[in-house]
Scaffold this motif. Structure first.
Motif, PDB file in Angstrom:
ATOM      1  N   PHE A 107      14.126 -30.789  66.445  1.00  0.00           N
ATOM      2  CA  PHE A 107      13.680 -29.456  66.048  1.00  0.00           C
ATOM      3  C   PHE A 107      12.688 -29.507  64.896  1.00  0.00           C
ATOM      4  O   PHE A 107      12.435 -30.573  64.319  1.00  0.00           O
ATOM      5  CB  PHE A 107      14.888 -28.575  65.694  1.00  0.00           C
ATOM      6  N   LEU A 123      13.897 -24.336  64.582  1.00  0.00           N
ATOM      7  CA  LEU A 123      13.714 -24.035  66.004  1.00  0.00           C
ATOM      8  C   LEU A 123      13.563 -25.340  66.780  1.00  0.00           C
ATOM      9  O   LEU A 123      12.743 -26.195  66.413  1.00  0.00           O
ATOM     10  CB  LEU A 123      12.448 -23.193  66.223  1.00  0.00           C
ATOM     11  N   THR A 124      14.349 -25.487  67.824  1.00  0.00           N
ATOM     12  CA  THR A 124      14.228 -26.672  68.663  1.00  0.00           C
ATOM     13  C   THR A 124      12.942 -26.558  69.474  1.00  0.00           C
ATOM     14  O   THR A 124      12.617 -25.496  69.994  1.00  0.00           O
ATOM     15  CB  THR A 124      15.457 -26.802  69.570  1.00  0.00           C
ATOM     16  N   ILE A 147       6.988 -23.781  70.600  1.00  0.00           N
ATOM     17  CA  ILE A 147       8.262 -23.179  70.212  1.00  0.00           C
ATOM     18  C   ILE A 147       8.425 -21.861  70.967  1.00  0.00           C
ATOM     19  O   ILE A 147       7.435 -21.186  71.282  1.00  0.00           O
ATOM     20  CB  ILE A 147       8.371 -22.918  68.693  1.00  0.00           C
ATOM     21  N   TYR A 197      10.959 -18.457  70.775  1.00  0.00           N
ATOM     22  CA  TYR A 197      12.049 -17.854  70.007  1.00  0.00           C
ATOM     23  C   TYR A 197      12.256 -16.402  70.412  1.00  0.00           C
ATOM     24  O   TYR A 197      11.339 -15.725  70.882  1.00  0.00           O
ATOM     25  CB  TYR A 197      11.770 -17.938  68.507  1.00  0.00           C
ATOM     26  N   THR A 251      11.742 -13.497  62.549  1.00  0.00           N
ATOM     27  CA  THR A 251      11.140 -13.675  63.865  1.00  0.00           C
ATOM     28  C   THR A 251      10.178 -12.525  64.187  1.00  0.00           C
ATOM     29  O   THR A 251       9.192 -12.718  64.897  1.00  0.00           O
ATOM     30  CB  THR A 251      12.219 -13.829  64.951  1.00  0.00           C
ATOM     31  N   THR A 284      17.190 -17.883  75.334  1.00  0.00           N
ATOM     32  CA  THR A 284      16.179 -18.807  74.804  1.00  0.00           C
ATOM     33  C   THR A 284      16.712 -20.240  74.723  1.00  0.00           C
ATOM     34  O   THR A 284      15.960 -21.163  74.453  1.00  0.00           O
ATOM     35  CB  THR A 284      15.708 -18.380  73.392  1.00  0.00           C
ATOM     36  N   VAL A 286      15.383 -24.696  74.785  1.00  0.00           N
ATOM     37  CA  VAL A 286      15.947 -25.880  74.140  1.00  0.00           C
ATOM     38  C   VAL A 286      16.232 -26.981  75.161  1.00  0.00           C
ATOM     39  O   VAL A 286      15.943 -28.157  74.922  1.00  0.00           O
ATOM     40  CB  VAL A 286      17.243 -25.505  73.364  1.00  0.00           C
ATOM     41  N   ASN A 290      22.684 -24.082  66.758  1.00  0.00           N
ATOM     42  CA  ASN A 290      21.616 -23.383  66.038  1.00  0.00           C
ATOM     43  C   ASN A 290      22.120 -22.879  64.691  1.00  0.00           C
ATOM     44  O   ASN A 290      22.027 -21.699  64.377  1.00  0.00           O
ATOM     45  CB  ASN A 290      21.098 -22.223  66.884  1.00  0.00           C
TER      46      ASN A 290
END
Lengths: 283, 466
Positions: A34, A48-49, A62, A64, A71, A110, A114, A214
């Motif tokens: 991440f 964020l992965t 990314i 998200y 965000t 989401t 990942v 997360n």
């Protein structure tokens, strides 16, 4: 500044995809790792992965969900603008190897972003990889094409039945666990309840399961311990020892509680952000 | 003549009123005026063989810079300081002078020592306020390149020393701001961040390159740095928070001091929602531990609106490791001390938030390895202490991020890097180390001292090859 080269709104604008210029990170990032990004001087550090990387172009992707002030601020950034700070790659990469049975990658919401590079990684290693992805409804589904390409077999579910299987990812997972083909490994990322139920189910079948957590973080280097999580009764740091842990050992209820630590303040920050947007303070 | 000089008492430094300052993040001591500074400077006997200098880990010419203040040559004074320290404004504030230079001052034998720290702070503040950009002269470029890992006190000392000796220096910092513990750890009211930034800007003006957001061990490895640089100095700090390992420790409202202070200081959570990072604001706060970090945490909690802040410590007042000045400041502001008390369990409410801790009363037994009397639990003395925010400030360990990714770098059984005391050399060729990652958690100035020693050894290597 880490420049945004591409920007796409997904799931009716509730999910944002950014392709960001970060050549050093792209060159060494591996599936499962991440980054921590911060939009501006007053911003928060958000882990964020990575959903994808392109070492040749020097970019990372990314994806998200817009859930709060930070965000929402990320969402306001357009192509050509960028993030003031970006740190990575962080965390342990997924241990990718060839298994004799199926590898099943489960993505919810989401979380699909990942599991995307992980799915791709297992396929490239020569595994038979089943992707099971789900969302509340058809409009909120993301990365179907990418996951189709990354896997050898794909199943889609929606909670309301508007697309694919009507029901949860666990329903579909169960058919594989009960099926004839051997399942060697399950990897899951998504909302905490989903990861919890996936892990509960696979435990019954004795199938090894990795979940990508997360947790809330600050530094991402093991310095603050804010991301601590109980795994098998021991405290572990998601940032340096994770983000993936054995799903059968993770205390998901504690994780859920810890993720709610700042709920009230997050609401307050969001209200202020909305208000400032309306009166044009953010311009 | 000496008698006449002793008649001037040690000059006090004005401070914000405790009842006012416990509600703001502004700096507590307000600094000397030029008049007071000159008066204090006039107390210095200008010893021919000054013993104070031997108490300074970076060997500042103390009578030298004080003599220049007395003459009103402030710009000369800061130039004199900068010959030996990259961080005069910082050292003047956070060094424990009372156990270093000042304890050796001749005046201290009969009366009070010269206020060396306050004068150092004065010289640095005057230069900054006047925009005095005097830079020490640098040697001609050598063409050698040095990488410094971590921008805390040890790292910037090495950077400052080696850039002046003509080497190119690049500092790699994991955070988005330079300064290490000076920006994430020490609170604004003890060390304003603008001052740290100013000292970092000074290094940048000398030519030091800062590479922020670079985690060595992840973004780039030490071995990769060695391909590009002639020498590497590792000063990443201790960087691993210690927890107590007791039940309930992961409840919401229980922070490591590292997290609590980083949120407040580096991320400016005390300015939320103007800044985006949130922090739990307790009303009834317990800080576990009694060192400087514990005092910083307790005083931060007061400023974040706590009604009551208690230092909970398992030994007695005598064993508290914090500087006397920090304890005094905290006490003035209303921090309470709950001594000979050790938590055994944290208890949470239905939402997973801490609401109390079960504690045991302790008594002191025979001295342990540290020379302090060992705390022994009194059986059956369990009691419950209500609290809505706990900060664990019981020390730090060695962060394994860099040591575990650098082959050839040897560590001791606690994970600290093995480096020679006289040179800072590690067991890995061309790699030096210093500061908390070698010694374990210590002070800013000791880390700077280690930086000085390593910089000298690195310079020798870069010049002569050994």
């Amino acid at each position: 500044m880490f420049k945004i080269l591409e920007r796409e709104e997904m799931a009716q604008g509730t999910v944002i995809k950014n392709v960001i210029e970060a050549p050093k990170v792209a060159a060494r990032a591996k599936p499962g790792q991440f980054v921590i990004i911060k939009a501006n001087e007053t911003g928060e550090r958000i882990p964020l992965t990575m959903a994808d990387t392109d070492p040749k172009k020097g970019t990372i992707t990314i994806i998200y969900q817009v859930v709060g002030k930070s965000t929402a601020l990320f969402k306001s950034l357009q192509v050509g603008e960028g993030y003031q700070d970006l740190l990575g790659p962080l965390g342990q990469p997924t241990h990718i190897e060839k298994h004799d049975g199926l590898v099943i990658c489960v993505g919810g919401g989401t979380g699909t972003a990942v599991v995307h590079p992980i799915t791709k990684g297992f396929k490239e290693e020569g595994n038979e990889v089943v992707a099971i992805i789900g969302s509340r409804n058809k409009d909120l589904l993301i990365l179907e094409d990418e996951m189709t390409a990354a896997s050898t077999e794909i199943k889609v579910c929606t909670d309301d039945g508007s697309y694919g299987h009507h029901g949860f990812v666990t329903d579909v997972l169960k058919t594989y666990l009960e099926g004839d083909r051997k399942v060697s490994l399950v990897v899951a990322a998504g909302p905490v309840p989903m990861m919890k139920f996936v892990s509960k189910m696979t435990e019954e079948f004795g199938v090894k399961t990795l979940v990508s957590l997360n947790s809330i973080m600050i530094d991402g280097t093991g310095m603050c311990g804010g991301c601590r999580v109980s795994v098998g009764g021991k405290t572990r740091f998601t940032c340096v020892e994770g983000p993936e842990f054995d799903g059968h050992q993770v205390d998901f209820d504690e994780l859920t509680q810890r993720l709610s630590a700042y709920q009230q303040m997050e609401k307050e920050a969001m209200e202020k952000f909305d208000h400032d947007c309306k009166i044009g303070l953010n311009k | 003549m000496a008698e006449k000089k002793e008649k001037t008492p040690r000059q006090a430094m004005p401070e914000q009123d405790p009842q006012v300052r416990r509600n703001n993040f502004d700096e507590v001591p307000l600094g000397y005026s030029p008049e007071t500074a000159q008066l204090e400077a006039s107390r210095c006997l200008q010893c021919k063989k000054p013993s104070c200098v031997s108490g300074c880990p970076v060997e500042i010419d103390i009578p030298g810079f004080i003599g220049l203040i007395k003459e009103g040559d402030y710009s000369g004074s800061i130039a004199k300081l900068k010959e030996m320290t990259a961080l005069p404004a910082v050292c003047g504030r956070v060094c424990p002078q009372e156990v270093q230079c000042e304890t050796l001052c001749v005046l201290g034998k009969k009366g009070e020592p010269v206020a060396i720290g306050r004068l150092e702070r004065f010289a640095a503040d005057m230069a900054r306020e006047k925009g005095d950009q005097t830079l020490p002269a640098a040697a001609p470029k050598t063409g050698k390149k040095v990488a410094v890992v971590g921008s805390g006190p040890a790292g910037v000392t090495v950077a400052g020393d080696l850039i002046l000796k003509g080497h190119d220096v690049t500092i790699f910092e994991a955070f988005h701001k330079a300064g290490g513990v000076l920006v994430y750890g020490i609170p604004e009211f003890r060390l304003p961040k603008a001052i740290v930034q100013d000292e970092m800007d000074g290094l940048a003006k000398l030519g030091v390159v800062f590479e922020l957001n670079q985690v060595v061990g992840r973004t780039v490895s030490v071995d990769e740095l060695l391909e590009e640089y002639d020498a590497v100095f590792i000063s990443v700090g201790a960087g691993l928070p210690s927890f107590l390992g007791i039940p309930g420790e992961n409840l919401i409202g229980i922070y490591s001091a590292n997290e609590y202070l980083t949120r407040s200081n580096l991320m400016k959570a005390y300015l939320f929602p103007e800044y985006d990072t949130p922090i739990v604001r307790g009303k009834n706060v317990c800080v576990l531990g009694a060192g400087n970090v514990a005092m910083d945490s307790a005083r931060t909690a007061l400023r974040l609106g706590a009604d009551r802040v208690r230092i909970v410590y398992r030994r007695s007042r005598e064993e508290m490791p914090a500087r006397a000045e920090e304890i005094h400041h905290g006490e003035e502001e209303g921090v309470e001390f709950y001594l000979l008390t050790n938590p055994v369990t944290f208890i949470g409410d239905e939402n997973g938030r801490v609401k109390s801790m079960e504690c045991l009363k302790m008594e002191l037994g025979e001295p342990d390895d540290s020379g302090r009397r060992r705390p022994i639990p009194i059986e059956g003395s369990n009691f419950e202490l209500e609290t809505d925010l706990v900060v664990i400030a019981v020390g730090a360990g060695a962060n394994p991020l860099i040591t575990s990714t650098t082959p050839g770098l040897e560590v001791n059984k606690w994970g600290y890097i093995l480096a020679e005391e006289e040179t800072g050399k590690t067991r890995k060729p061309r790699v030096w180390a210093g500061g908390d990652i070698v010694t374990g958690q210590a002070t800013v100035i000791l880390a700077m001292g280690a930086g000085r020693i390593a910089a000298n050894s690195m310079h020798q290597y870069l010049t002569w090859g050994w």
